[in-house]
Design an enzyme around this catalytic site. Structure first.
Site, PDB file in Angstrom:
ATOM      1  N   PHE A  14      45.416  58.785  31.956  1.00 11.27           N
ATOM      2  CA  PHE A  14      44.755  58.512  33.232  1.00 11.27           C
ATOM      3  C   PHE A  14      45.719  58.512  34.419  1.00 11.27           C
ATOM      4  O   PHE A  14      45.288  58.390  35.562  1.00 11.27           O
ATOM      5  CB  PHE A  14      44.005  57.178  33.175  1.00 11.27           C
ATOM      6  CG  PHE A  14      42.898  57.162  32.159  1.00 11.27           C
ATOM      7  CD1 PHE A  14      41.763  57.932  32.340  1.00 11.27           C
ATOM      8  CD2 PHE A  14      43.007  56.383  31.015  1.00 11.27           C
ATOM      9  CE1 PHE A  14      40.741  57.928  31.399  1.00 11.27           C
ATOM     10  CE2 PHE A  14      41.994  56.371  30.069  1.00 11.27           C
ATOM     11  CZ  PHE A  14      40.862  57.147  30.257  1.00 11.27           C
ATOM     12  N   HIS A  19      40.758  58.300  39.818  1.00  9.10           N
ATOM     13  CA  HIS A  19      40.310  56.924  39.573  1.00  9.10           C
ATOM     14  C   HIS A  19      41.475  55.934  39.549  1.00  9.10           C
ATOM     15  O   HIS A  19      41.253  54.734  39.646  1.00  9.10           O
ATOM     16  CB  HIS A  19      39.559  56.879  38.244  1.00  9.10           C
ATOM     17  CG  HIS A  19      38.247  56.155  38.285  1.00  9.10           C
ATOM     18  ND1 HIS A  19      37.577  55.823  39.439  1.00  9.10           N
ATOM     19  CD2 HIS A  19      37.467  55.686  37.278  1.00  9.10           C
ATOM     20  CE1 HIS A  19      36.454  55.197  39.140  1.00  9.10           C
ATOM     21  NE2 HIS A  19      36.363  55.098  37.843  1.00  9.10           N
ATOM     22  N   MET A  64      39.426  48.549  31.018  1.00  9.92           N
ATOM     23  CA  MET A  64      39.044  49.814  31.625  1.00  9.92           C
ATOM     24  C   MET A  64      38.420  49.473  32.984  1.00  9.92           C
ATOM     25  O   MET A  64      38.083  48.323  33.257  1.00  9.92           O
ATOM     26  CB  MET A  64      38.088  50.588  30.712  1.00  9.92           C
ATOM     27  CG  MET A  64      38.754  51.053  29.419  1.00  9.92           C
ATOM     28  SD  MET A  64      40.321  51.926  29.663  1.00  9.92           S
ATOM     29  CE  MET A  64      39.737  53.586  29.926  1.00  9.92           C
ATOM     30  N   ASN A  66      35.598  49.658  34.517  1.00  7.66           N
ATOM     31  CA  ASN A  66      34.307  48.982  34.667  1.00  7.66           C
ATOM     32  C   ASN A  66      34.354  47.490  34.364  1.00  7.66           C
ATOM     33  O   ASN A  66      33.390  46.777  34.627  1.00  7.66           O
ATOM     34  CB  ASN A  66      33.259  49.650  33.780  1.00  7.66           C
ATOM     35  CG  ASN A  66      33.019  51.095  34.159  1.00  7.66           C
ATOM     36  OD1 ASN A  66      33.594  51.607  35.112  1.00  7.66           O
ATOM     37  ND2 ASN A  66      32.173  51.764  33.405  1.00  7.66           N
ATOM     38  N   ASN A 112      32.151  51.119  40.016  1.00  9.75           N
ATOM     39  CA  ASN A 112      31.951  50.159  38.925  1.00  9.75           C
ATOM     40  C   ASN A 112      33.053  49.112  38.819  1.00  9.75           C
ATOM     41  O   ASN A 112      32.790  47.971  38.440  1.00  9.75           O
ATOM     42  CB  ASN A 112      31.775  50.895  37.600  1.00  9.75           C
ATOM     43  CG  ASN A 112      30.453  51.629  37.545  1.00  9.75           C
ATOM     44  OD1 ASN A 112      29.461  51.182  38.120  1.00  9.75           O
ATOM     45  ND2 ASN A 112      30.427  52.761  36.864  1.00  9.75           N
TER      46      ASN A 112
END
Length: 190
Positions: A14, A19, A64, A66, A112
């Protein structure tokens, strides 16, 4: 004590994705001041340092995206940080790349990670720095888009945005006048 939270997803795959831009800004501040996230508690990597004479709690949730609130709320509670001293940095699809928008408060706007923090804190009355990543234009799904790494061309812009956002955070830590920081740092980064 101020609390600076960068949002992102954990794991090598990631890194440098849209994000994870919140992580990138926090990492930039930490690297320039030779700080490290050397502690873990309540699902968050964190450190407490002095910056510009102010005690600062830096957090990167190890959940994560969310579930970010599961790290942020307990750490703020444990260290008795007022919500008025919180700034969250995160990616925003509704802003073009190169745009930075500082806000005193507001809704999650469909993000989120922010939804989770708002839910866990029980309020949306906290400062945030929204960092524009734009929307997908080629039919790509939003989840695929935000988890995609920036291109080399995009990184030229985003490196300036990361530095600009980091300076905004440092300015707030130094002055505590977020309205002044907003006036100076809102807008397009060139």
């Amino acid at each position: 004590m101020k609390c600076i939270v960068g949002l992102g997803n954990i794991g090598k795959r990631f890194e440098l994705t849209r994000h994870n831009i919140g992580f990138e800004v926090v990492d930039d501040i930490l690297e320039r001041h030779q700080f490290t996230l050397d502690k873990q508690k309540f699902k968050g990597a964190y450190t407490i340092e002095r910056l510009n004479g102010e005690k600062v709690l830096f957090i990167e949730p190890m959940t994560m995206m969310n579930l970010s609130g599961q790290a942020v709320a307990p750490l703020m509670d444990y260290y008795n940080v007022d919500v008025e001293d919180l700034i969250v940095l995160y990616d925003d699809l509704d802003l073009e790349q190169g745009q930075v928008r500082l806000r005193q408060k507001g809704s999650a706007g469909g993000h989120n990670g922010m939804k989770s923090i708002i839910k866990m804190l029980g309020t949306d009355q906290f400062k945030r720095i929204r960092i524009g990543v734009g929307r997908p234009t080629n039919g790509m799904s939003v989840p695929d888009y935000v988890l995609q790494k920036f291109s080399k061309e995009e990184m030229i812009i985003m490196e300036k945005v990361i530095e600009h956002s980091a300076r905004a955070v440092e300015s707030f830590i130094e002055s505590s006048r977020f309205d002044h920081v907003m006036n100076e740092f809102n807008g397009e980064v060139k």
